[in-house]
Design a protein around this motif. Structure first.
Motif, PDB file in Angstrom:
ATOM      1  N   SER F 166       0.839  -1.202   0.000  1.00 46.94           N
ATOM      2  CA  SER F 166       0.000   0.000   0.000  1.00 46.94           C
ATOM      3  C   SER F 166       0.870   1.247   0.000  1.00 46.94           C
ATOM      4  CB  SER F 166      -0.894   0.043   1.237  1.00 46.94           C
ATOM      5  OG  SER F 166      -1.802  -1.002   1.236  1.00 46.94           O
ATOM      6  N   LYS F 169       2.398   1.943  -3.396  1.00 45.33           N
ATOM      7  CA  LYS F 169       1.456   2.553  -4.325  1.00 45.33           C
ATOM      8  C   LYS F 169       1.303   4.047  -4.032  1.00 45.33           C
ATOM      9  CE  LYS F 169      -1.143  -1.648  -5.352  1.00 45.33           C
ATOM     10  NZ  LYS F 169      -2.336  -2.466  -4.989  1.00 45.33           N
ATOM     11  N   LEU F 170       1.169   4.359  -2.740  1.00 44.07           N
ATOM     12  CA  LEU F 170       1.078   5.756  -2.340  1.00 44.07           C
ATOM     13  C   LEU F 170       2.350   6.503  -2.747  1.00 44.07           C
ATOM     14  CD1 LEU F 170      -0.451   6.107   1.204  1.00 44.07           C
ATOM     15  CD2 LEU F 170      -0.276   7.956  -0.446  1.00 44.07           C
ATOM     16  N   GLN F 173       2.497   7.444  -6.417  1.00 35.88           N
ATOM     17  CA  GLN F 173       1.696   8.628  -6.733  1.00 35.88           C
ATOM     18  C   GLN F 173       2.421   9.895  -6.317  1.00 35.88           C
ATOM     19  OE1 GLN F 173      -0.515   8.036  -8.594  1.00 35.88           O
ATOM     20  NE2 GLN F 173      -1.478   6.073  -8.129  1.00 35.88           N
ATOM     21  N   LEU F 174       3.030   9.847  -5.157  1.00 36.62           N
ATOM     22  CA  LEU F 174       3.702  11.049  -4.667  1.00 36.62           C
ATOM     23  C   LEU F 174       4.913  11.408  -5.521  1.00 36.62           C
ATOM     24  CD1 LEU F 174       3.314  10.558  -0.848  1.00 36.62           C
ATOM     25  CD2 LEU F 174       2.540  12.514  -2.171  1.00 36.62           C
TER      26      LEU F 174
END
Lengths: 313, 313, 313, 313, 313, 313
Positions: F166, F169-170, F173-174
């Motif tokens: 998780s 994935k975060l 994006q960042l």
């Protein structure tokens, strides 16, 4: 425009247009009055002295006016200082705009407007959508000219909108990673959370706190406005209270100015996204000023830490 | 009414009317359902068990209803417990009012109303006076029936009004001792500061927090309402913002729930008077229960202190 | 006396009598010694320089002496500075008293004495009354000349008595509103709570902390003295310990210097009254210096807040 | 004596002498009164129930009396409980002393007395020596019977003296390692720092806090007594104030009950030695109860830590 | 060497050798470059200005070089300043060593080495002994030249070893007073606890923090090294982890930089001994500079306290 | 499997397979031994009593074994309790796997492995890539079976890997939103930050803290391992120290267990991502258990807040 006032060196001459950020009168040891001025352009700021001024000078060289200046750069107590030899107000003929002397958001206003319009268009909850449209309309101008804060982060023209757009992008990613999040609630919270700043701060260019800002604060101002907007639009229901709660709680805890902590999932996420975007903005801007292998200056709102810029790639 | 449920001893019989404060269903080790009830009358509370209940019992014996009870007092884990033998709902014929089972403010409602009316009548600032009258009218009933809190201080019927009246008296003395204080501001702040509780709490008799109370809180609710009242009454000017500021800041600091600390003299005094009256109420009620030479129980909101009652006169 | 040293403007001449608050020797870059002096009169203070001093000057111009000064007002690092041209010690012929250069309590000493005498006369508990009379007699002079603190609040001649008298008035009102309070305990606590300052501070006029003040503090000093007074007067009983407890606990909690928190009702009230009177004194004096619509300077002991003076009436 | 009450197992019989530490009356669900007793002997404590008691029992079986008990060990809510079948007061004929049921300091009283006498004899400052002798004489009995605290550390008969003697030994080593320390000051501070506990606590055997202990505390009590002793002995001078300062500051900071922090070197060292000896006593006693490779129970006053006992040698 | 640069007075001439501690270039108001230098010798430091410098000067007069200086002592903003008239680098012929300009531990290196050798020789646990010998060998040179800190305590050449030796002596006494302590664990913890500083700090003479020191810190660096040493020496078992735990926890709590608090007896004692020796060092050095009856300067790491030097003997 | 032990009601019968989470022996008031067991299956847990056990029972029914149980559900002190009538160990014939009784990550292990493999494959910095591969290989099994914590968040089989994925994935994006971030540093920090838990915790199924976990903690353990891996792989350079720094600082501040705060941009982001994912996991799982319009239970690690589930859509 020239190289920028922040980039001149001690010993050099300067000639060009500058914005007066502040001007204070003093009396020299010879009894003559003088002005202590802070000039700025988009590159940054410089201190200056204007000696033996007249009553006229005092009235003319005031904050937010643009002037043409000639002078040389001295050193005073370890800092560069502009010793003014000639100064005059910019005239219409000079074709100069005060906004050109402010740092600006790195994304064009139109692009930010478009992005927000799209986000709002996609909202599924009509009550939320109407309230957001009400405020976007009401503060159309301020939203894209005000900074997000007087200092620390996004403290430039359009900083408020820039902060909102970055947070919307982050929010979009999070709603994809964590599909339980309600996008309408999250996006509307992001758009409204700091708009109260347009009443908390006095002006987009050299903002100070208004009386309302000091006694009530942007959070309370905006919670109030949401209630009034809902009344005006004839909207009732949980959405209004949830929006108010998100604004109210977005500082995360009482010590940080939120009398109620986040108590819905989207409010907690709003708080976290706000934190990330503000921190990234501060770190990025500080790190941009140093070379690999160096540390930044200490950043007060980041617990006074200095950040290291790695050499490795 | 009898001696009061708080004063019966283990081993005694009890017969009389009681109010059901709360009732929760359980299942006994023999598989039969039972109710765990808290009964109350004006003297205080007692735990009780109603064994082997029917579906009917469950629906009938609910919070805020008054019942006639027969039973004996046992001891369970060190506390008195009423073992119910007979129970029935009170009927119209019994001539019983739920309010008679609540502790009440020690001053009659009429006297409190009269005192407040006089204070409001003497106000010199018409804007403030009109706003106060608006709210006194709007919450006429609630103001004199709600408690000031769910526990700790003034947690009885009419406690809210009692707290306000005591604070007004204190405020009057202070405006005489410190004549720089503006009486209108101070009195109006006192009257409004806690009225938001009538929306934060669910009912005067067995109050719990409402959703609005949890997500927004009585301070925010009331700051909102003042704005709306001003809009409705067509009042503009500093007074509205000052009243909002006083409500907003009356908890004194951010950690205690006020996003802005007091920034006018009257707001600071409002906070201090609130503190004194709440503390006096807690200390007096705890000390009333002990004899000279003894200590009270520890009082949690007074930093968990126990207070000594002197023997000397 | 003239307009007052705090009210002269840069560029003006000054001639008049001033009290030397402090004087420190320095050596100028030309190798010559000079004095940096702070002068004061009842209006306030000013920094000054006395250049090229002799050994004699150094011995003569010392703290607490009054001098006649001529000079002009310059500006140095943003502050007014008195550049001394002529200076001499005041003589008997000048008819000058050092006390006249200190700020004074706004109530005449006689009125304060009378008020306290009346309060003490009305006490019903003979033990308490005797102890209070013992200390009023013992510190008769100091009580009416010492300040209540070196800075922050009541920091003027007679400030200690002024603080006590204001608190007694407040205390009187509270005993009327809350009749459970024991007036004798409360009044005696008020009178004694800060008297230890006359030993904690070195002098009424330019007080600094004594060794005893630093190592023991006014609270411990006074708790000791009450015990000794009781021994001397042959008084035994709870009263002595209760008085000691009230003095000991009047700062409210350990972090604020009270090793025991208030544990009797009157001790808690003493602490609250002390807080109110100190805060009112600070707020009133700061607000007196600003115009309606302005904020005061930040007041450090009031959590560094600035206070707003409303425009409305 | 037998194996000790702390070492019996559930299911076993017990017969022997025990001290009643506390006894509280209750009423059983059958309406009959009973006593909840805590018994103790030198090995530790056990809870007990004495059912269906008479008025007589209630008056006879009171704290600090020794009884002969027969009963069996049950388990109640996870703890061993003594179910009393027979009980009678110990008589002169039993030849039993209450002190034999208390845990005792591991060093004989005579040895501790001797060590302290030697230390005092060697003092060079006559004022300090006289004051110390005064108190050693005054509290001769209490010093060697009282515990140093009601719980946590040195909470056994003679614990106060044991704590003092350990600290004196530590202090002696420190004065050798850091020769700038004044031995007389340090030793006298060690001897006096906790003596106030003999007035703060009610008795050596089952101590609770006295009224004086609660309202003033052992620190204030002792600072007072030093002043009175000095008055009585006609001693003046810095020594008296320094001794008072050491007692006053020995908890180290305001939050911990010292209104003044240590401001002389010996006071700081006194605080540190006190800390070390208390911590060693707590750690040693907890580690004595576990085997290598295990952790102790959590020790609350050591920040709730559990300590590991290494296996290695 | 002369009287020492810390002891010259304003107005005097100075001639002698000094070490350059730091040198920074500035540009004067006349546009000419100059150096702001801090010179030091064993007595202390002085600020200095070297006007109108050449490119050569800039490259030659750098930190850690020794120079011969002539000049006079002026006063600048209240501090003595050396106005340099002549300056040259020291040459081989001058027979000068940079070390002679640093403050030194008061015990000769040989004596410290001998003491540590003896302690290590007496260790009974071969694993611990081998690890300690490994590090004593590895950091033989650094251990006896580095300070224990950049400021506050033991901040002089050999300060690290001096701190370790004092702590070992203290530790030895404690193992005698509290025989449950394991001497090998305690001594090895003392020797290793701060050795990481030789990698955290850049150099023994004018130390600053290294990148590793900033990003990892001396505690983490050393915990790592112990693991690697154990691997290299083929040592396994509890000892390695216990040593790591002692280093890791020696700051006592998380807020002070120890991610785990002490959880074995010897780790707690290590923390306490470290505290005592650091505090004694700070207090002794501050008190050495004042006369009896005076207070020291405020010592920031001792909670900003000033310490009083008694007059009594 | 059946409906799940968490979903049975008081009064019902239960028959099925359960995992023993813990088992503790007690002695009943009749002197007979019994076991207090906590059973679990994937739906949750239940308390149980097994009366009158034999020596055999004690040895057989131990944590982590699976049993077949028959019994009925009673209520004890307000909680459901399984009263066991028949119990036997599961046999090979039953075809039961202990893992089936644990809650599992909602994403299949293969999918998580694949995602991580892809991320690692894309890394551009070979040093970082090699170190990460080293650990993925070393802890291949543990990474996908261990929970991320013993309670609070991701406390299920595979929770550690789920948390890492998780966060990756975060993080992805960042790095897109803030392109200044170095993806290799960020991803490697995410993968390594909590792997130390596989040594801090005793087992994937009923984890408790290991001795190493208590004395050193997962952060220190992993910082050590990175150093050793780098040594083994012959990798030198800034990357190693930066990875160690990211692990060391990922709790954000000293009070939370990081002796150094984040000092590079990626370390700060790692800390924030960790916070978000842990909070989302806790909020989501609590909100899953309640209906719209309700509040969750209070969640202790989220400052003890309860979260509201909106009714609106």
């Amino acid at each position: 425009m020239t190289q920028g006032i922040a980039n001149v060196s001690v010993g050099e001459q300067f000639e060009g247009f500058l914005l007066i950020k502040s001007a204070e009168k003093g009396v020299a040891s010879n009894g003559k009055p003088f002005l202590t001025i802070i000039f700025r352009d988009r590159s940054g700021e410089i201190d200056a002295k204007l000696w033996e001024i007249t009553k006229d000078d005092e009235e003319v060289f005031t904050p937010e006016s643009v002037v043409h200046v000639q002078g040389d750069i001295r050193q005073f107590r370890g800092k560069a200082q502009l010793n003014v030899r000639q100064i005059r107000l910019a005239t219409a003929a000079d074709g100069i705009h005060p906004e050109d002397f402010m740092e600006k958001a790195p994304i064009p206003v139109e692009e930010m407007q478009e992005y927000m319009t799209k986000i709002i268009f996609d909202m599924r909850n009509p009550n939320i959508q109407r309230i957001i449209r009400y405020f976007i309309k009401k503060y159309e101008h301020e939203l894209f000219t005000y900074p997000a804060a007087t200092k620390n982060h996004h403290e430039y023209a359009g900083g408020l909108a820039h902060h909102v757009v970055s947070m919307l992008k982050l929010g979009k990613q999070l709603t994809e990673l964590y599909p339980d999040l309600n996008p309408d609630l999250l996006y509307s919270g992001i758009i409204l959370h700091d708009i109260g700043k347009v009443k908390e701060l006095s002006s987009p260019m050299s903002p100070s706190y208004t009386l309302e800002g000091k006694l009530l604060g942007h959070i309370t101002i905006m919670v109030d406005e949401v209630q009034q907007a809902a009344n005006e639009l004839g909207i009732e229901g949980e959405e209004v209270m949830l929006l108010q709660h998100m604004i109210l709680s977005h500082h995360g805890k009482a010590e940080w100015g939120s009398p109620k902590p986040p108590q819905i999932r989207e409010a907690e996420v709003l708080h976290l996204i706000d934190l990330i975007d503000a921190k990234m903005n501060m770190m990025n801007r500080a790190l941009d000023k140093v070379k690999p292998g160096e540390f930044t200056e200490r950043i007060y709102p980041l617990e006074n830490r200095a950040f290291y810029k790695p050499v490795m790639d």
